[in-house]
Design an enzyme around this catalytic site. Structure first.
Site, mmCIF file in Angstrom:
data_model
loop_
_atom_site.group_PDB
_atom_site.id
_atom_site.type_symbol
_atom_site.label_atom_id
_atom_site.label_comp_id
_atom_site.label_asym_id
_atom_site.label_seq_id
_atom_site.Cartn_x
_atom_site.Cartn_y
_atom_site.Cartn_z
ATOM 1 N N CYS A 143 0.796 -1.212 -0.046
ATOM 2 C CA CYS A 143 -0.077 0.063 -0.029
ATOM 3 C C CYS A 143 0.649 1.385 -0.142
ATOM 4 C CB CYS A 143 -1.020 0.169 1.277
ATOM 5 S SG CYS A 143 -0.240 -0.087 2.947
ATOM 6 N N HIS A 268 -2.561 6.977 3.377
ATOM 7 C CA HIS A 268 -1.111 7.210 3.349
ATOM 8 C C HIS A 268 -0.324 8.368 2.705
ATOM 9 C CE1 HIS A 268 -0.584 3.456 5.221
ATOM 10 N NE2 HIS A 268 -0.193 2.758 4.423
#
Length: 362
Positions: A143, A268
């Site tokens: 990710c 993120h």
């Protein structure tokens, strides 16, 4: 490798491949079911597979309730494409079995990413790689890598990347449900207090309740994600380095990464320092990013406009802002990027890969 043709086991959707979602009840699996319901419907039957303790549950996908079946070899009978959203050790055991039963596996774990016989695919960057799968498995990147690589791939295609320095600011959902639950518990302990003003006061309030993190994450940042690797590097940092090299086809690219956990639930963020083969211009970079598939350029600091996790969460694109040329290097750009680590960072990219495979079925 040719796609196996569907044989009509698809409940009236003849000619469309049968899909299995392995790990359907997990955090990424639940996002996957949303995405399958939102995207153009290219699938015949969709089979939901999870651990035996989840068998019998019913989950909604494409507006229908589908019963979850237990993970077993028989669960892959008649499956054409199997998306895996499970821990590494589960994928390592079951993905080859699913492939041996004739399914093309799209795996979201870290079990196969660096296997030379398994392509690591980001559809906006290297879609051609999906057809080269001698093991019948296609890997989905980590990710953190996915949060930046779409934007970086577009810039590399134009300017030629030659060095990468990255710092990540990673959401707690990257550590799964336990990470999210830990942050929420800790926030309840510190909310409405004066904590965070004296050495160790947050740690004393939190006690041993650090969950999957080595330090308190509420009112704090933790310069660590993953497990320990050689010479003090973390596994998460090595993933970003190794995966970026493989996706971009730059096996010797110099990459330096520091991964930091921050008190954000999902999405993120990364600062990116990218050096290219020749001199670059901000205007040229902005034009590339503004037109790149899967990228949103959101960059007007004078108006207070730049990406933040609070805005990017729940969306599909990579958001890019703070685009600057390096002060001391005319060949380098500085960027700030945000990407939802459960969508593009996991479920969405997996679904996009599976859709590339589905297109092979006549």
């Amino acid at each position: 490798m040719s796609a196996r043709q569907d044989t009509g086991r698809d409940g009236g959707r003849t000619g469309r491949p049968t899909l299995a979602v392995v790990g359907a009840t997990g955090a990424v699996g639940s996002v996957m079911l949303q995405i399958l319901s939102q995207h153009a419907d290219v699938w015949g039957d969709i089979r939901l597979i999870a651990s035996p303790r989840s068998a019998g549950r019913k989950l909604a996908v494409r507006g229908e309730e589908v019963e979850v079946v237990a993970l077993s070899e028989e669960a892959f009978d008649g499956v054409d494409v199997a998306m895996f959203d499970v821990p590494d050790e589960v994928a390592a055991q079951w993905a080859p079995l699913a492939a041996a039963k004739g399914a093309v596996v799209v795996d979201n774990s870290g079990a196969f990413r660096m296997d030379p016989d398994v392509p690591l695919v980001v559809p906006e960057v290297n879609p051609h790689a999906v057809r080269m799968r001698p093991r019948g498995i296609v890997a989905n990147p980590n990710c953190t890598t996915l949060s930046m690589i779409v934007a970086l791939g577009a810039l590399h295609a134009e300017f030629g990347l030659r060095e990468l320095v990255v710092s990540s600011y990673q959401a707690v959902s990257g550590a799964g449900r336990d990470g999210v639950d830990t942050l929420r518990r800790q926030l309840s302990l510190v909310a409405g207090t004066e904590l965070g003003t004296h050495p160790g006061d947050v740690r004393r309030a939190v006690g041993d309740d650090t969950g999957p993190f080595p330090e308190p994450v509420a009112l704090n940042v933790v310069p660590w994600a993953g497990s320990l690797r050689e010479d003090g590097w973390s596994s998460e940092e090595m993933k970003v380095r190794d995966e970026s090299r493989k996706i971009l086809g730059l096996p010797n690219l110099p990459v330096a990464v520091t991964c930091v956990r921050v008190p954000v639930v999902t999405t993120h963020s990364l600062t990116v320092h990218a050096r290219f083969e020749g001199e670059v211009s901000v205007q040229g970079a902005r034009e590339i990013l503004a037109t790149a598939p899967g990228v949103v350029l959101f960059d007007n600091p004078a108006a207070g406009e730049f990406p933040t996790p609070a805005d990017a969460v729940g969306t599909d694109p990579t958001w890019v802002g703070r685009v600057r040329r390096a002060l001391d290097d005319p060949t380098a750009l500085e960027l700030f990027v945000c990407g939802d680590n459960l969508r593009k960072g996991a479920a969405l990219n997996t679904a996009q890969i599976a859709e590339l495979v589905a297109a092979e079925f006549g």
